[in-house]
Motif scaffolding. Structure first.
Motif, mmCIF file in Angstrom:
data_model
loop_
_atom_site.group_PDB
_atom_site.id
_atom_site.type_symbol
_atom_site.label_atom_id
_atom_site.label_comp_id
_atom_site.label_asym_id
_atom_site.label_seq_id
_atom_site.Cartn_x
_atom_site.Cartn_y
_atom_site.Cartn_z
ATOM 1 N N PHE A 72 -24.516 43.233 -56.036
ATOM 2 C CA PHE A 72 -25.252 43.342 -54.769
ATOM 3 C C PHE A 72 -26.505 42.491 -54.894
ATOM 4 O O PHE A 72 -27.405 42.807 -55.672
ATOM 5 N N SER A 73 -26.574 41.396 -54.136
ATOM 6 C CA SER A 73 -27.682 40.444 -54.268
ATOM 7 C C SER A 73 -28.243 40.082 -52.895
ATOM 8 O O SER A 73 -27.506 39.642 -52.009
ATOM 9 N N VAL A 74 -29.544 40.256 -52.734
ATOM 10 C CA VAL A 74 -30.218 39.906 -51.477
ATOM 11 C C VAL A 74 -31.463 39.089 -51.793
ATOM 12 O O VAL A 74 -32.297 39.505 -52.600
ATOM 13 N N ASP A 75 -31.563 37.932 -51.168
ATOM 14 C CA ASP A 75 -32.744 37.081 -51.311
ATOM 15 C C ASP A 75 -33.604 37.174 -50.059
ATOM 16 O O ASP A 75 -33.098 37.409 -48.957
ATOM 17 N N ARG A 76 -34.889 36.965 -50.258
ATOM 18 C CA ARG A 76 -35.824 36.924 -49.131
ATOM 19 C C ARG A 76 -36.444 35.539 -49.057
ATOM 20 O O ARG A 76 -36.717 34.912 -50.078
ATOM 21 N N LEU A 77 -36.691 35.067 -47.838
ATOM 22 C CA LEU A 77 -37.334 33.771 -47.647
ATOM 23 C C LEU A 77 -38.832 33.964 -47.483
ATOM 24 O O LEU A 77 -39.287 34.724 -46.624
ATOM 25 N N HIS A 78 -39.598 33.290 -48.323
ATOM 26 C CA HIS A 78 -41.060 33.340 -48.258
ATOM 27 C C HIS A 78 -41.561 31.938 -47.903
ATOM 28 O O HIS A 78 -41.404 30.996 -48.671
ATOM 29 N N THR A 79 -42.143 31.790 -46.708
ATOM 30 C CA THR A 79 -42.574 30.481 -46.226
ATOM 31 C C THR A 79 -44.049 30.485 -45.839
ATOM 32 O O THR A 79 -44.743 31.499 -45.969
ATOM 33 N N ASN A 80 -44.501 29.347 -45.334
ATOM 34 C CA ASN A 80 -45.868 29.218 -44.846
ATOM 35 C C ASN A 80 -46.000 29.630 -43.381
ATOM 36 O O ASN A 80 -47.032 29.421 -42.760
ATOM 37 N N GLN A 81 -44.933 30.233 -42.829
ATOM 38 C CA GLN A 81 -44.934 30.662 -41.429
ATOM 39 C C GLN A 81 -44.553 32.146 -41.361
ATOM 40 O O GLN A 81 -43.393 32.514 -41.532
ATOM 41 N N PHE A 82 -45.544 33.001 -41.096
ATOM 42 C CA PHE A 82 -45.313 34.442 -41.087
ATOM 43 C C PHE A 82 -44.258 34.848 -40.049
ATOM 44 O O PHE A 82 -43.435 35.736 -40.292
ATOM 45 N N VAL A 83 -44.291 34.209 -38.888
ATOM 46 C CA VAL A 83 -43.342 34.541 -37.822
ATOM 47 C C VAL A 83 -41.908 34.321 -38.288
ATOM 48 O O VAL A 83 -41.022 35.140 -38.037
ATOM 49 N N VAL A 84 -41.679 33.216 -38.985
ATOM 50 C CA VAL A 84 -40.348 32.910 -39.503
ATOM 51 C C VAL A 84 -39.913 33.972 -40.506
ATOM 52 O O VAL A 84 -38.791 34.495 -40.445
ATOM 53 N N ASP A 85 -40.795 34.308 -41.429
ATOM 54 C CA ASP A 85 -40.469 35.302 -42.457
ATOM 55 C C ASP A 85 -40.066 36.633 -41.831
ATOM 56 O O ASP A 85 -39.090 37.268 -42.250
ATOM 57 N N ASN A 86 -40.819 37.059 -40.840
ATOM 58 C CA ASN A 86 -40.562 38.344 -40.199
ATOM 59 C C ASN A 86 -39.203 38.358 -39.500
ATOM 60 O O ASN A 86 -38.440 39.331 -39.609
ATOM 61 N N ILE A 87 -38.876 37.284 -38.788
ATOM 62 C CA ILE A 87 -37.601 37.207 -38.073
ATOM 63 C C ILE A 87 -36.438 37.188 -39.055
ATOM 64 O O ILE A 87 -35.417 37.870 -38.851
ATOM 65 N N ILE A 88 -36.565 36.445 -40.138
ATOM 66 C CA ILE A 88 -35.491 36.376 -41.129
ATOM 67 C C ILE A 88 -35.332 37.711 -41.855
ATOM 68 O O ILE A 88 -34.201 38.136 -42.163
ATOM 69 N N ASP A 89 -36.430 38.407 -42.123
ATOM 70 C CA ASP A 89 -36.345 39.741 -42.733
ATOM 71 C C ASP A 89 -35.500 40.675 -41.871
ATOM 72 O O ASP A 89 -34.623 41.394 -42.365
ATOM 73 N N GLN A 90 -35.776 40.672 -40.566
ATOM 74 C CA GLN A 90 -35.016 41.531 -39.655
ATOM 75 C C GLN A 90 -33.547 41.111 -39.585
ATOM 76 O O GLN A 90 -32.647 41.953 -39.475
ATOM 77 N N ALA A 91 -33.314 39.804 -39.660
ATOM 78 C CA ALA A 91 -31.939 39.298 -39.622
ATOM 79 C C ALA A 91 -31.153 39.734 -40.858
ATOM 80 O O ALA A 91 -29.956 40.022 -40.782
ATOM 81 N N ILE A 92 -31.829 39.777 -42.009
ATOM 82 C CA ILE A 92 -31.179 40.223 -43.242
ATOM 83 C C ILE A 92 -30.722 41.673 -43.102
ATOM 84 O O ILE A 92 -29.590 42.020 -43.459
ATOM 85 N N LEU A 93 -31.585 42.521 -42.566
ATOM 86 C CA LEU A 93 -31.229 43.935 -42.378
ATOM 87 C C LEU A 93 -30.088 44.088 -41.371
ATOM 88 O O LEU A 93 -29.168 44.890 -41.565
ATOM 89 N N LYS A 94 -30.127 43.302 -40.305
ATOM 90 C CA LYS A 94 -29.059 43.339 -39.310
ATOM 91 C C LYS A 94 -27.736 42.881 -39.921
ATOM 92 O O LYS A 94 -26.668 43.431 -39.621
#
Length: 334
Positions: A72-94
Protein backbone atom coordinates in the motif's frame (compact mmCIF):
# COMPACT_ATOMS: atom_id res chain seq x y z
CA UNK A 1 32.34 94.21 2.81
CA UNK A 2 30.98 94.51 -0.69
CA UNK A 3 33.53 91.95 -1.81
CA UNK A 4 32.45 89.51 0.92
CA UNK A 5 28.80 89.99 -0.01
CA UNK A 6 29.54 89.28 -3.65
CA UNK A 7 31.40 86.14 -2.71
CA UNK A 8 28.45 84.97 -0.58
CA UNK A 9 25.95 85.59 -3.40
CA UNK A 10 28.19 83.72 -5.82
CA UNK A 11 28.39 80.74 -3.51
CA UNK A 12 24.61 80.63 -3.16
CA UNK A 13 24.18 80.77 -6.93
CA UNK A 14 26.67 77.96 -7.48
CA UNK A 15 24.90 75.79 -4.86
CA UNK A 16 21.53 76.45 -6.49
CA UNK A 17 22.86 75.52 -9.92
CA UNK A 18 24.42 72.34 -8.51
CA UNK A 19 21.12 71.31 -6.87
CA UNK A 20 19.13 72.04 -10.02
CA UNK A 21 21.60 69.96 -12.03
CA UNK A 22 21.29 67.04 -9.62
CA UNK A 23 17.48 67.14 -9.56
CA UNK A 24 16.94 65.68 -13.07
CA UNK A 25 19.45 62.93 -12.26
CA UNK A 26 17.54 62.04 -9.07
CA UNK A 27 14.25 62.03 -10.96
CA UNK A 28 15.75 59.85 -13.71
CA UNK A 29 17.18 57.44 -11.13
CA UNK A 30 13.77 57.16 -9.46
CA UNK A 31 12.09 56.48 -12.80
CA UNK A 32 14.73 53.87 -13.66
CA UNK A 33 14.08 52.13 -10.36
CA UNK A 34 10.33 52.08 -11.04
CA UNK A 35 10.93 50.64 -14.50
CA UNK A 36 13.27 48.01 -13.05
CA UNK A 37 10.66 47.04 -10.46
CA UNK A 38 7.95 46.82 -13.12
CA UNK A 39 10.21 44.74 -15.36
CA UNK A 40 11.04 42.43 -12.47
CA UNK A 41 7.32 41.99 -11.73
CA UNK A 42 6.55 41.22 -15.36
CA UNK A 43 9.47 38.78 -15.52
CA UNK A 44 8.17 37.04 -12.42
CA UNK A 45 4.74 36.63 -14.04
CA UNK A 46 6.32 35.28 -17.21
CA UNK A 47 8.43 32.79 -15.26
CA UNK A 48 5.58 31.65 -12.98
CA UNK A 49 5.91 27.89 -12.82
CA UNK A 50 4.84 24.90 -10.77
CA UNK A 51 7.78 23.45 -8.90
CA UNK A 52 7.85 20.61 -6.40
CA UNK A 53 8.30 16.92 -5.80
CA UNK A 54 6.52 13.89 -4.39
CA UNK A 55 6.96 12.60 -0.87
CA UNK A 56 5.91 9.15 0.30
CA UNK A 57 3.39 9.19 3.13
CA UNK A 58 4.45 7.49 6.36
CA UNK A 59 1.72 4.96 7.19
CA UNK A 60 1.33 2.37 9.95
CA UNK A 61 2.02 -0.82 8.02
CA UNK A 62 2.26 -4.10 9.95
CA UNK A 63 5.47 -6.11 9.96
CA UNK A 64 5.45 -8.69 7.18
CA UNK A 65 7.95 -10.99 5.48
CA UNK A 66 7.62 -12.89 2.21
CA UNK A 67 6.33 -12.24 -1.29
CA UNK A 68 2.66 -12.26 -0.26
CA UNK A 69 2.87 -9.11 1.85
CA UNK A 70 0.28 -6.51 0.81
CA UNK A 71 1.67 -3.33 -0.74
CA UNK A 72 0.00 0.00 0.00
CA UNK A 73 1.82 3.11 -1.25
CA UNK A 74 0.57 6.71 -1.41
CA UNK A 75 2.65 9.72 -2.43
CA UNK A 76 1.83 13.35 -1.80
CA UNK A 77 2.75 16.26 -4.06
CA UNK A 78 4.49 19.15 -2.32
CA UNK A 79 4.82 22.24 -4.54
CA UNK A 80 5.29 26.00 -4.39
CA UNK A 81 1.53 26.45 -4.94
CA UNK A 82 -0.66 25.78 -1.89
CA UNK A 83 -3.86 25.71 -3.97
CA UNK A 84 -2.46 22.93 -6.15
CA UNK A 85 -1.36 20.88 -3.14
CA UNK A 86 -4.76 21.14 -1.51
CA UNK A 87 -6.66 20.07 -4.65
CA UNK A 88 -4.35 17.11 -5.26
CA UNK A 89 -4.64 16.02 -1.61
CA UNK A 90 -8.43 15.88 -1.96
CA UNK A 91 -8.10 14.04 -5.27
CA UNK A 92 -5.91 11.39 -3.63
CA UNK A 93 -8.58 10.73 -0.98
CA UNK A 94 -11.30 10.61 -3.64
CA UNK A 95 -9.21 8.17 -5.66
CA UNK A 96 -8.78 5.90 -2.65
CA UNK A 97 -12.52 6.08 -2.08
CA UNK A 98 -13.02 4.84 -5.62
CA UNK A 99 -10.49 2.01 -5.29
CA UNK A 100 -11.57 0.85 -1.84
CA UNK A 101 -15.35 0.90 -1.85
CA UNK A 102 -15.22 -0.77 1.57
CA UNK A 103 -13.55 2.31 3.04
CA UNK A 104 -16.84 3.84 4.17
CA UNK A 105 -17.50 0.79 6.32
CA UNK A 106 -14.01 1.09 7.77
CA UNK A 107 -14.60 4.74 8.56
CA UNK A 108 -17.85 3.90 10.35
CA UNK A 109 -16.10 1.26 12.47
CA UNK A 110 -13.33 3.71 13.30
CA UNK A 111 -15.86 6.44 14.16
CA UNK A 112 -17.75 4.02 16.41
CA UNK A 113 -14.53 3.13 18.24
CA UNK A 114 -13.76 6.80 18.76
CA UNK A 115 -17.29 7.41 20.06
CA UNK A 116 -17.01 4.57 22.57
CA UNK A 117 -13.70 5.96 23.78
CA UNK A 118 -15.15 9.45 24.26
CA UNK A 119 -18.06 8.08 26.31
CA UNK A 120 -15.65 6.52 28.81
CA UNK A 121 -13.10 9.30 29.13
CA UNK A 122 -11.50 9.99 32.51
CA UNK A 123 -9.37 13.05 33.41
CA UNK A 124 -6.19 11.31 32.27
CA UNK A 125 -7.78 10.51 28.89
CA UNK A 126 -8.92 14.13 28.55
CA UNK A 127 -5.37 15.33 29.19
CA UNK A 128 -4.04 12.79 26.68
CA UNK A 129 -6.61 13.92 24.12
CA UNK A 130 -5.66 17.56 24.66
CA UNK A 131 -2.00 16.73 24.08
CA UNK A 132 -2.93 14.81 20.93
CA UNK A 133 -4.87 17.82 19.66
CA UNK A 134 -1.87 20.05 20.33
CA UNK A 135 0.33 17.67 18.35
CA UNK A 136 -2.21 17.61 15.53
CA UNK A 137 -2.06 21.39 15.21
CA UNK A 138 1.69 21.11 14.65
CA UNK A 139 1.34 18.39 11.99
CA UNK A 140 2.78 19.00 8.55
CA UNK A 141 0.45 18.72 5.51
CA UNK A 142 1.98 15.31 4.75
CA UNK A 143 1.24 14.12 8.28
CA UNK A 144 -2.31 15.43 8.05
CA UNK A 145 -2.86 13.55 4.80
CA UNK A 146 -1.35 10.40 6.34
CA UNK A 147 -3.95 10.53 9.11
CA UNK A 148 -6.74 10.82 6.53
CA UNK A 149 -5.32 7.95 4.46
CA UNK A 150 -4.90 5.61 7.44
CA UNK A 151 -8.58 4.44 7.46
CA UNK A 152 -8.19 3.34 3.84
CA UNK A 153 -5.12 1.36 4.82
CA UNK A 154 -7.11 -0.24 7.64
CA UNK A 155 -9.77 -1.35 5.16
CA UNK A 156 -7.09 -2.56 2.75
CA UNK A 157 -5.39 -4.70 5.43
CA UNK A 158 -8.77 -6.12 6.52
CA UNK A 159 -9.41 -7.16 2.91
CA UNK A 160 -5.99 -8.81 2.71
CA UNK A 161 -6.69 -10.78 5.88
CA UNK A 162 -10.08 -11.87 4.56
CA UNK A 163 -8.63 -13.02 1.22
CA UNK A 164 -5.90 -15.02 2.94
CA UNK A 165 -8.52 -16.65 5.17
CA UNK A 166 -10.38 -17.72 2.03
CA UNK A 167 -7.17 -19.26 0.68
CA UNK A 168 -6.19 -16.62 -1.87
CA UNK A 169 -2.51 -16.75 -2.76
CA UNK A 170 -2.15 -13.48 -4.68
CA UNK A 171 -0.55 -10.28 -3.42
CA UNK A 172 -2.88 -7.32 -3.32
CA UNK A 173 -1.64 -3.78 -3.78
CA UNK A 174 -2.68 -0.14 -4.04
CA UNK A 175 -0.55 2.69 -5.43
CA UNK A 176 -1.48 6.36 -5.80
CA UNK A 177 1.09 8.91 -6.91
CA UNK A 178 0.85 12.46 -8.38
CA UNK A 179 3.42 13.95 -10.74
CA UNK A 180 3.98 17.35 -12.36
CA UNK A 181 3.51 16.91 -16.11
CA UNK A 182 3.63 20.51 -17.35
CA UNK A 183 5.27 23.02 -15.04
CA UNK A 184 4.56 26.24 -16.95
CA UNK A 185 1.80 28.01 -18.88
CA UNK A 186 -0.56 28.42 -20.35
CA UNK A 187 -1.70 25.67 -17.99
CA UNK A 188 0.40 23.76 -15.49
CA UNK A 189 -0.66 20.11 -15.33
CA UNK A 190 -0.47 17.45 -12.63
CA UNK A 191 -1.27 13.82 -13.42
CA UNK A 192 -2.52 11.51 -10.68
CA UNK A 193 -1.52 7.91 -11.42
CA UNK A 194 -3.08 5.00 -9.60
CA UNK A 195 -3.05 1.23 -9.84
CA UNK A 196 -4.49 -1.55 -7.74
CA UNK A 197 -5.03 -5.27 -7.53
CA UNK A 198 -7.56 -6.42 -4.94
CA UNK A 199 -7.84 -10.10 -5.73
CA UNK A 200 -10.06 -10.02 -8.80
CA UNK A 201 -9.47 -11.32 -12.31
CA UNK A 202 -7.07 -8.45 -13.04
CA UNK A 203 -5.81 -5.18 -11.69
CA UNK A 204 -7.00 -1.68 -12.42
CA UNK A 205 -5.31 1.62 -13.21
CA UNK A 206 -6.16 5.24 -13.96
CA UNK A 207 -4.66 8.56 -15.01
CA UNK A 208 -6.41 11.77 -14.02
CA UNK A 209 -5.19 15.21 -15.13
CA UNK A 210 -5.52 18.45 -13.19
CA UNK A 211 -4.85 21.72 -15.02
CA UNK A 212 -4.06 24.96 -13.21
CA UNK A 213 -4.00 28.62 -14.12
CA UNK A 214 -1.16 29.64 -11.80
CA UNK A 215 -1.60 33.37 -12.34
CA UNK A 216 -5.20 33.29 -11.10
CA UNK A 217 -4.63 30.42 -8.65
CA UNK A 218 -7.42 28.20 -9.91
CA UNK A 219 -8.10 24.83 -11.51
CA UNK A 220 -9.32 24.97 -15.11
CA UNK A 221 -11.90 22.47 -16.39
CA UNK A 222 -12.46 21.55 -20.04
CA UNK A 223 -15.22 24.15 -20.45
CA UNK A 224 -12.77 26.80 -19.26
CA UNK A 225 -10.46 26.44 -22.28
CA UNK A 226 -13.26 26.47 -24.89
CA UNK A 227 -14.63 29.40 -26.85
CA UNK A 228 -18.33 30.13 -26.16
CA UNK A 229 -20.76 27.61 -27.67
CA UNK A 230 -17.98 25.42 -29.09
CA UNK A 231 -18.35 22.24 -27.03
CA UNK A 232 -20.65 20.64 -29.62
CA UNK A 233 -18.04 21.26 -32.33
CA UNK A 234 -15.33 19.75 -30.15
CA UNK A 235 -17.59 16.74 -29.62
CA UNK A 236 -17.88 16.26 -33.40
CA UNK A 237 -14.12 16.44 -33.95
CA UNK A 238 -13.43 14.11 -31.03
CA UNK A 239 -16.00 11.63 -32.38
CA UNK A 240 -14.17 11.52 -35.71
CA UNK A 241 -10.92 10.87 -33.83
CA UNK A 242 -12.70 8.10 -31.92
CA UNK A 243 -13.73 6.37 -35.15
CA UNK A 244 -10.17 6.57 -36.49
CA UNK A 245 -8.86 5.10 -33.22
CA UNK A 246 -11.30 2.19 -33.35
CA UNK A 247 -10.34 1.32 -36.92
CA UNK A 248 -6.58 1.78 -36.48
CA UNK A 249 -6.67 -0.32 -33.30
CA UNK A 250 -8.56 -3.01 -35.26
CA UNK A 251 -11.23 -3.23 -32.60
CA UNK A 252 -14.03 -3.62 -35.14
CA UNK A 253 -14.81 -3.69 -38.84
CA UNK A 254 -18.10 -1.90 -38.39
CA UNK A 255 -18.56 1.21 -36.26
CA UNK A 256 -22.28 0.66 -35.80
CA UNK A 257 -21.65 -2.76 -34.27
CA UNK A 258 -18.83 -1.45 -32.08
CA UNK A 259 -20.96 1.39 -30.74
CA UNK A 260 -23.68 -1.01 -29.67
CA UNK A 261 -21.30 -2.00 -26.89
CA UNK A 262 -18.88 0.94 -26.58
CA UNK A 263 -20.56 4.26 -27.18
CA UNK A 264 -18.53 7.43 -27.66
CA UNK A 265 -18.56 10.21 -25.09
CA UNK A 266 -16.52 13.39 -24.72
CA UNK A 267 -14.05 13.03 -21.85
CA UNK A 268 -13.49 15.94 -19.50
CA UNK A 269 -10.19 14.39 -18.39
CA UNK A 270 -7.73 16.37 -20.51
CA UNK A 271 -4.45 18.19 -20.81
CA UNK A 272 -2.73 20.35 -23.43
CA UNK A 273 0.05 18.29 -24.99
CA UNK A 274 2.74 19.35 -27.44
CA UNK A 275 0.83 18.03 -30.46
CA UNK A 276 -2.71 18.88 -29.42
CA UNK A 277 -5.53 18.44 -26.95
CA UNK A 278 -5.29 15.09 -25.15
CA UNK A 279 -8.58 13.50 -24.11
CA UNK A 280 -7.87 10.73 -21.62
CA UNK A 281 -10.29 7.85 -20.99
CA UNK A 282 -10.50 5.29 -18.23
CA UNK A 283 -10.83 1.53 -18.42
CA UNK A 284 -14.04 0.34 -20.10
CA UNK A 285 -15.11 3.89 -21.01
CA UNK A 286 -14.84 3.61 -24.79
CA UNK A 287 -13.33 0.17 -25.22
CA UNK A 288 -12.65 -3.24 -23.65
CA UNK A 289 -10.12 -3.83 -20.87
CA UNK A 290 -7.50 -4.95 -23.39
CA UNK A 291 -7.07 -1.37 -24.72
CA UNK A 292 -6.02 -0.14 -21.28
CA UNK A 293 -6.34 3.63 -20.86
CA UNK A 294 -7.17 4.96 -24.34
CA UNK A 295 -6.61 8.57 -25.32
CA UNK A 296 -7.61 10.70 -28.27
CA UNK A 297 -5.26 13.38 -29.61
CA UNK A 298 -6.91 16.34 -31.35
CA UNK A 299 -4.31 18.39 -33.32
CA UNK A 300 -4.26 22.11 -32.56
CA UNK A 301 -4.83 23.07 -36.20
CA UNK A 302 -8.32 21.57 -35.88
CA UNK A 303 -9.05 23.62 -32.77
CA UNK A 304 -8.31 27.19 -33.91
CA UNK A 305 -11.92 28.32 -33.51
CA UNK A 306 -12.72 26.01 -30.61
CA UNK A 307 -10.02 26.58 -27.99
CA UNK A 308 -9.42 30.05 -26.56
CA UNK A 309 -6.47 31.81 -28.17
CA UNK A 310 -4.42 32.01 -24.97
CA UNK A 311 -4.33 28.22 -24.78
CA UNK A 312 -3.15 27.65 -28.35
CA UNK A 313 0.56 27.44 -29.28
CA UNK A 314 1.95 30.66 -30.78
CA UNK A 315 2.44 29.14 -34.24
CA UNK A 316 -1.19 27.99 -34.35
CA UNK A 317 -2.56 31.38 -33.32
CA UNK A 318 -1.39 32.84 -36.64
CA UNK A 319 -4.11 32.39 -39.23
CA UNK A 320 -2.26 30.29 -41.78
CA UNK A 321 -3.78 28.49 -44.78
CA UNK A 322 -4.47 24.79 -44.28
CA UNK A 323 -2.48 22.15 -46.11
CA UNK A 324 -5.33 21.52 -48.56
CA UNK A 325 -5.46 25.21 -49.48
CA UNK A 326 -1.69 25.28 -49.96
CA UNK A 327 -1.87 22.23 -52.23
CA UNK A 328 -4.63 23.82 -54.32
CA UNK A 329 -2.67 27.06 -54.71
CA UNK A 330 0.48 25.19 -55.76
CA UNK A 331 -1.46 23.26 -58.39
CA UNK A 332 -2.98 26.48 -59.78
CA UNK A 333 0.46 28.11 -60.12
CA UNK A 334 1.90 25.13 -61.95
Amino acid sequence: MFKNKSTLVGAVLISALALSACQPKLEQKKQDQEVDQTSASETQDLKLSLEGNTEKLVLEMPDCDGNRCPDFSVDRLHTNQFVVDNIIDQAILKNLDHILDISNQSKKIQAEKEKNKSDQKDPDQVASSTAAMANKIANTPAQELSLKVQPYLTAFLALDKELKTLGASGKINVMVSPKILNSEGPLATVVLNSSSYLGGAHGSSSQTYFNFDLKHQKQVELDGILQPNQKANLNKIAYEAFKVWVMESKLADNMAEYEQVWKFKLSDNFYLGKQGLILQYGEYEIGPYVVGLPRLVIPYDQLKTIIKTEYLPADVQVDQPTSSVIATEAKAKS
